[in-house]
Design an enzyme around this catalytic site. Structure first.
Site, PDB file in Angstrom:
ATOM      1  N   ARG A  80      11.178  -1.983  10.765  1.00 62.77           N
ATOM      2  CA  ARG A  80      10.184  -1.577  11.753  1.00 62.77           C
ATOM      3  C   ARG A  80      10.132  -2.572  12.922  1.00 62.77           C
ATOM      4  O   ARG A  80      10.223  -3.770  12.712  1.00 62.77           O
ATOM      5  CB  ARG A  80       8.796  -1.499  11.096  1.00 62.77           C
ATOM      6  CG  ARG A  80       8.576  -0.209  10.365  1.00 62.77           C
ATOM      7  CD  ARG A  80       7.358  -0.207   9.499  1.00 62.77           C
ATOM      8  NE  ARG A  80       6.152  -0.771  10.106  1.00 62.77           N
ATOM      9  CZ  ARG A  80       4.954  -0.769   9.514  1.00 62.77           C
ATOM     10  NH1 ARG A  80       4.826  -0.228   8.307  1.00 62.77           N
ATOM     11  NH2 ARG A  80       3.905  -1.294  10.088  1.00 62.77           N
ATOM     12  N   LYS A 112       0.831  -1.207   0.000  1.00 65.51           N
ATOM     13  CA  LYS A 112       0.000   0.000   0.000  1.00 65.51           C
ATOM     14  C   LYS A 112       0.870   1.263   0.000  1.00 65.51           C
ATOM     15  O   LYS A 112       0.657   2.163  -0.804  1.00 65.51           O
ATOM     16  CB  LYS A 112      -0.929   0.024   1.226  1.00 65.51           C
ATOM     17  CG  LYS A 112      -1.930  -1.131   1.258  1.00 65.51           C
ATOM     18  CD  LYS A 112      -2.864  -1.033   2.441  1.00 65.51           C
ATOM     19  CE  LYS A 112      -2.170  -1.134   3.787  1.00 65.51           C
ATOM     20  NZ  LYS A 112      -1.478  -2.425   4.027  1.00 65.51           N
TER      21      LYS A 112
HETATM   22  P1  ADP Z   1       2.178  -1.906   3.175  1.00 69.98           P
HETATM   23  O1  ADP Z   1       2.223  -0.393   3.128  1.00 69.98           O
HETATM   24  O2  ADP Z   1       0.966  -2.467   2.496  1.00 69.98           O
HETATM   25  O3  ADP Z   1       2.384  -2.481   4.534  1.00 69.98           O
HETATM   26  P2  ADP Z   1       4.749  -1.691   1.754  1.00 69.98           P
HETATM   27  O4  ADP Z   1       4.426  -0.761   0.633  1.00 69.98           O
HETATM   28  O5  ADP Z   1       5.553  -1.141   2.887  1.00 69.98           O
HETATM   29  O6  ADP Z   1       3.407  -2.435   2.289  1.00 69.98           O
HETATM   30  O7  ADP Z   1       5.501  -2.950   1.109  1.00 69.98           O
HETATM   31  C1  ADP Z   1       5.966  -4.025   1.919  1.00 69.98           C
HETATM   32  C2  ADP Z   1       7.320  -4.526   1.371  1.00 69.98           C
HETATM   33  O8  ADP Z   1       7.091  -5.143   0.110  1.00 69.98           O
HETATM   34  C3  ADP Z   1       8.365  -3.426   1.138  1.00 69.98           C
HETATM   35  O9  ADP Z   1       9.628  -3.928   1.500  1.00 69.98           O
HETATM   36  C4  ADP Z   1       8.288  -3.160  -0.370  1.00 69.98           C
HETATM   37  O10 ADP Z   1       9.546  -2.759  -0.893  1.00 69.98           O
HETATM   38  C5  ADP Z   1       7.893  -4.544  -0.912  1.00 69.98           C
HETATM   39  N1  ADP Z   1       7.038  -4.458  -2.104  1.00 69.98           N
HETATM   40  C6  ADP Z   1       6.040  -3.584  -2.354  1.00 69.98           C
HETATM   41  N2  ADP Z   1       5.469  -3.849  -3.555  1.00 69.98           N
HETATM   42  C7  ADP Z   1       6.123  -4.926  -4.058  1.00 69.98           C
HETATM   43  C8  ADP Z   1       6.008  -5.699  -5.269  1.00 69.98           C
HETATM   44  N3  ADP Z   1       5.091  -5.399  -6.203  1.00 69.98           N
HETATM   45  N4  ADP Z   1       6.845  -6.753  -5.436  1.00 69.98           N
HETATM   46  C9  ADP Z   1       7.758  -7.052  -4.492  1.00 69.98           C
HETATM   47  N5  ADP Z   1       7.931  -6.375  -3.350  1.00 69.98           N
HETATM   48  C10 ADP Z   1       7.124  -5.328  -3.123  1.00 69.98           C
HETATM   49  P1  AMP Z   2       0.878   0.474   9.051  1.00 60.81           P
HETATM   50  O1  AMP Z   2       2.015   1.423   8.920  1.00 60.81           O
HETATM   51  O2  AMP Z   2      -0.312   0.871   8.229  1.00 60.81           O
HETATM   52  O3  AMP Z   2       1.294  -0.967   8.831  1.00 60.81           O
HETATM   53  O4  AMP Z   2       0.371   0.578  10.572  1.00 60.81           O
HETATM   54  C1  AMP Z   2       1.232   0.220  11.635  1.00 60.81           C
HETATM   55  C2  AMP Z   2       0.448   0.129  12.931  1.00 60.81           C
HETATM   56  O5  AMP Z   2      -0.114   1.421  13.253  1.00 60.81           O
HETATM   57  C3  AMP Z   2      -0.748  -0.824  12.926  1.00 60.81           C
HETATM   58  O6  AMP Z   2      -0.391  -2.173  13.168  1.00 60.81           O
HETATM   59  C4  AMP Z   2      -1.602  -0.225  14.063  1.00 60.81           C
HETATM   60  O7  AMP Z   2      -1.077  -0.557  15.331  1.00 60.81           O
HETATM   61  C5  AMP Z   2      -1.390   1.279  13.868  1.00 60.81           C
HETATM   62  N1  AMP Z   2      -2.409   1.859  12.958  1.00 60.81           N
HETATM   63  C6  AMP Z   2      -2.206   2.399  11.730  1.00 60.81           C
HETATM   64  N2  AMP Z   2      -3.361   2.823  11.202  1.00 60.81           N
HETATM   65  C7  AMP Z   2      -4.336   2.519  12.106  1.00 60.81           C
HETATM   66  C8  AMP Z   2      -5.754   2.674  12.157  1.00 60.81           C
HETATM   67  N3  AMP Z   2      -6.431   3.222  11.121  1.00 60.81           N
HETATM   68  N4  AMP Z   2      -6.411   2.250  13.253  1.00 60.81           N
HETATM   69  C9  AMP Z   2      -5.767   1.718  14.285  1.00 60.81           C
HETATM   70  N5  AMP Z   2      -4.444   1.515  14.312  1.00 60.81           N
HETATM   71  C10 AMP Z   2      -3.720   1.908  13.241  1.00 60.81           C
END
Ligand code: ADP
Ligand code: AMP
Length: 221
Positions: A161, A13
């Site tokens: 993270r 995302k």
């Molecule tokens: P989210 O925001 O949904 O938690 P991220 O955008 O942080 O996910 O992506 C999670 C991991 O996957 C990151 O390390 C990113 O570089 C990798 N990633 C994102 N899109 C792709 C893709 N299409 N193919 C492979 N790896 C990806």
């Molecule tokens: P993310 O960066 O989206 O993976 O979010 C990391 C963490 O932040 C989640 O696991 C939750 O603990 C908190 N968080 C982010 N967005 C929300 C939300 N809309 N509601 C509640 N907790 C959230």
């Protein structure tokens, strides 16, 4: 456009939001990033959120909804926004519906990124983020930085993270299935849901997403 991105943790995302927000000229609003910024600054809100985040649980709605609304009320979000990680349960979705209705505006689409669970686990395990800018996201194998531990874009330090540990990821996936997935039906019922596969290269997924949003817009016109 006013868009919500949905998908399990690690679906991509944040990665897609960076490109989509640029293509559509709207701000990328990530509640996870807002919480992490508050934690780094040591604010009260950050202190409240940290324990929930470290445990893989949702931060309570009382804290989250106010923070998201404040961000959406900023001048740069008046013409549209791309929400990433909010709403994350049905009561947040209802609060968002009410806030938008009271402003006399509507969501244009809810883009659901579908990725099998074994793939999101691999994506999260290798995720590395830049300390200077959370939009600079890397992966140790899928999109490795040129120099290990260093951001290609700005030279910042890359870090893993705290909540990307295997145990917390399992909890976050469970929370996604039980609390967040129900918002998919909520938005399907409103005719807003657009689902795409988020498998494949990052730019292929961006192309798929842009095409799906444009097709959806044309269908609504
Ligand atoms: P989210 O925001 O949904 O938690 P991220 O955008 O942080 O996910 O992506 C999670 C991991 O996957 C990151 O390390 C990113 O570089 C990798 N990633 C994102 N899109 C792709 C893709 N299409 N193919 C492979 N790896 C990806
Ligand atoms: P993310 O960066 O989206 O993976 O979010 C990391 C963490 O932040 C989640 O696991 C939750 O603990 C908190 N968080 C982010 N967005 C929300 C939300 N809309 N509601 C509640 N907790 C959230």
């Amino acid at each position: 456009m006013r868009i919500v991105l949905v998908g399990p943790p690690g679906a991509g995302k944040g990665t897609q939001a960076a490109f989509l927000a640029k293509n559509l000229s709207i701000p990328h609003i990530s509640t996870g990033d807002l919480f992490r910024a508050n934690i780094s600054k040591g604010t009260d809100l950050g202190k409240q959120a940290k324990a929930y985040m470290d445990a893989g649980n949702l931060v309570p709605d009382e804290v989250t909804i106010g923070m998201a609304r404040d961000r959406m009320a900023q001048p740069d979000a008046q013409g549209g926004f791309l929400l990433d990680g909010f709403p994350r349960n049905v009561s947040q979705a209802e609060a968002l519906d009410a806030a938008l209705a009271s402003d006399g505006v509507k969501l244009d689409a809810v883009l659901d990124l579908e990725v099998p669970e074994d793939e999101v686990v691999k994506r999260i395990a290798g995720r590395r983020i830049c300390r200077n800018d959370s939009a600079h996201v890397f992966h140790v194998t899928y999109s490795a930085p040129k120099t290990e531990g260093v951001c290609d874009v700005c030279g910042g330090d890359l870090y893993q993270r705290d909540d990307d540990s295997e145990e917390t990821v399992r909890k976050r996936l469970e929370v996604y299935h039980t609390q967040t997935e129900p918002i998919i039906d909520h938005y399907r019922a409103q005719g807003l849901l657009v689902t795409i596969s988020a498998l494949g290269k990052v730019d292929e997924v961006t192309e798929r997403a842009m095409e799906a949003l444009q097709t959806d817009r044309a269908a609504q016109a």
